[in-house]
Design an enzyme around this catalytic site. Structure first.
Site, PDB file in Angstrom:
ATOM      1  N   ALA A 122      -1.002 -10.058   5.119  1.00 34.70           N
ATOM      2  CA  ALA A 122      -2.296 -10.654   4.759  1.00 34.70           C
ATOM      3  C   ALA A 122      -2.748 -10.212   3.367  1.00 34.70           C
ATOM      4  CB  ALA A 122      -3.342 -10.232   5.791  1.00 34.70           C
ATOM      5  N   PRO A 123      -3.354 -11.120   2.579  1.00 35.12           N
ATOM      6  CA  PRO A 123      -3.765 -12.501   2.880  1.00 35.12           C
ATOM      7  C   PRO A 123      -2.694 -13.566   2.608  1.00 35.12           C
ATOM      8  CG  PRO A 123      -4.627 -11.880   0.741  1.00 35.12           C
ATOM      9  CD  PRO A 123      -3.865 -10.678   1.255  1.00 35.12           C
ATOM     10  N   GLY A 124      -1.441 -13.165   2.499  1.00 30.50           N
ATOM     11  CA  GLY A 124      -0.387 -14.180   2.463  1.00 30.50           C
ATOM     12  C   GLY A 124       0.142 -14.532   1.084  1.00 30.50           C
ATOM     13  N   GLY A 125      -0.242 -13.774   0.064  1.00 32.85           N
ATOM     14  CA  GLY A 125       0.231 -14.074  -1.296  1.00 32.85           C
ATOM     15  C   GLY A 125       1.748 -14.042  -1.379  1.00 32.85           C
ATOM     16  N   LYS A 126       2.325 -12.956  -0.899  1.00 33.02           N
ATOM     17  CA  LYS A 126       3.782 -12.824  -1.033  1.00 33.02           C
ATOM     18  C   LYS A 126       4.488 -13.649   0.038  1.00 33.02           C
ATOM     19  CE  LYS A 126       3.089  -8.393  -3.211  1.00 33.02           C
ATOM     20  NZ  LYS A 126       1.647  -8.298  -2.868  1.00 33.02           N
ATOM     21  N   ASP A 188       5.337  -4.788   1.812  1.00 34.88           N
ATOM     22  CA  ASP A 188       4.315  -4.616   0.765  1.00 34.88           C
ATOM     23  C   ASP A 188       3.269  -3.725   1.434  1.00 34.88           C
ATOM     24  OD1 ASP A 188       3.004  -5.124  -1.700  1.00 34.88           O
ATOM     25  OD2 ASP A 188       1.763  -6.636  -0.723  1.00 34.88           O
ATOM     26  N   CYS A 241       0.689  -0.875  -4.311  1.00 31.95           N
ATOM     27  CA  CYS A 241      -0.178  -0.949  -5.498  1.00 31.95           C
ATOM     28  C   CYS A 241      -0.819   0.425  -5.684  1.00 31.95           C
ATOM     29  CB  CYS A 241      -1.199  -2.066  -5.385  1.00 31.95           C
ATOM     30  SG  CYS A 241      -2.252  -1.937  -3.950  1.00 31.95           S
TER      31      CYS A 241
END
Ligand code: SAM
Length: 309
Positions: A122-126, A188, A241
């Protein structure tokens, strides 16, 4: 130097750590994080093509520079009005995404037809980036524990036309219960987020070493689970990150010491740290990569890719 880091709001512990890690550069990194990052976007090739969308946006007065590591990635240099109010955004032709976040899916190289796990989605970027690299073919099993974040993920995936993904509201510590072996895995990872101080300035003083230790331990557990369900010869990308070596290089060293894996080289970013705080790590750790706000004009970011032998 330390005084300047304190005046920017860093706690004594983290100011001293950053000074020890990067010397005078710590201030350049901290000062770069005081400035907002450029707004970047990824062209959603499930719905359009790169030249087609860039032409449409140029006509409306938007200008942008290409993200070096992603064919589909661009950072805006001129935004005459918010790109999120364009029909192109609303119709899912693009996704707003920080530039360094575009690297893990590119590093993992998911292919059409493969079986992929996204262990923290979440939120689904990758997830959506992987789906477009896979041309919506194959399967992505995407896990997350955050209920509201999963709702946002569902909306994002639907706006972007992703159809090859199963969203699972569960900790990926239970990924083995699926009984699936994966070609490739993206972790991630949940982290302290010290690379995203531009967006979260409270993290300068609000984080403690306990938070770092907690994230380190969770990341290790997630990696152990991930590696247990990865096919032999399969690859796993681990990213955070966070700026902290305890969450990045030290975790990676633990993986290299305890599992039958090989660290694969990556092309972009700076080599990871091989002697953080004077602690000598394996030389190969440099094959993992760091992105820095002062040099790459991105969040602070870490990416490593391993192959299961
Ligand atoms: N990959 C996402 C993207 O590109 O949009 C961002 C992921 S964010 C860095 C980390 C995520 O890990 C958070 O959404 C958090 O809810 C999730 N998380 C934390 N613990 C988890 C667990 N045990 N299993 C699965 N997800 C978890």
């Amino acid at each position: 130097m330390l005084e300047k880091l304190f005046s920017l709001g860093y706690s004594k512990t983290f100011a001293e750590r950053y000074h020890e890690l990067w010397g005078e550069r710590a201030l350049a990194i901290a000062e770069a994080m005081e400035k907002p990052l450029p707004r970047c976007f990824r062209v959603n090739t499930l719905r359009t093509e790169v030249p087609r969308l860039t032409k449409l946006l140029n006509k409306k007065g938007f200008q942008f520079k290409r993200v070096p590591w992603t064919r589909e990635g661009f950072c805006l240099t001129r935004e005459p009005f918010s790109i999120t109010s364009t029909p192109e955004y609303l119709n899912g032709l693009l996704y707003i995404q920080e530039a360094s976040s575009m690297y893990p899916p590119v590093a993992l190289e998911p292919k059409p037809g493969e079986i992929i796990a996204d262990m923290a989605a979440a939120p689904g970027g990758k997830t959506s980036h992987m789906a477009q690299l896979m041309k919506n073919e194959g399967i992505i099993y995407a896990f997350d524990v955050g209920e509201d974040r999963l709702k946002e993920t569902r909306l994002n995936l639907s706006r972007l036309g992703v159809t090859n993904t199963i969203l699972i509201h569960k900790s990926s510590l239970h990924i083995d219960e699926l009984g699936v072996e994966f070609d490739k895995i993206l972790l991630d990872a949940p982290c302290t987020g010290s690379g995203t101080i531009h967006k979260n300035p409270e993290r300068k003083a609000g984080r403690t070493m306990e938070d770092v230790k907690f994230c380190q331990s969770l990341q290790m557990k997630l990696l152990k689970k991930g590696l247990s369900v990865l096919k032999k010869g399969g690859t796993l990308v681990y990213s955070t990150c966070s700026l902290e070596p305890e969450e990045n290089e030290f975790v990676l060293q633990w993986v290299l010491d305890n599992f039958d894996v090989e660290l694969l080289p990556l092309r972009y970013g700076e080599p990871a740290l091989t002697k953080p705080f004077g602690i000598e790590l394996s030389g190969v750790i440099k094959e993992a990569r760091r992105f820095y706000p002062d040099r790459h004009v991105t969040s602070g970011f870490f990416v490593a890719k391993v192959k299961k032998l």
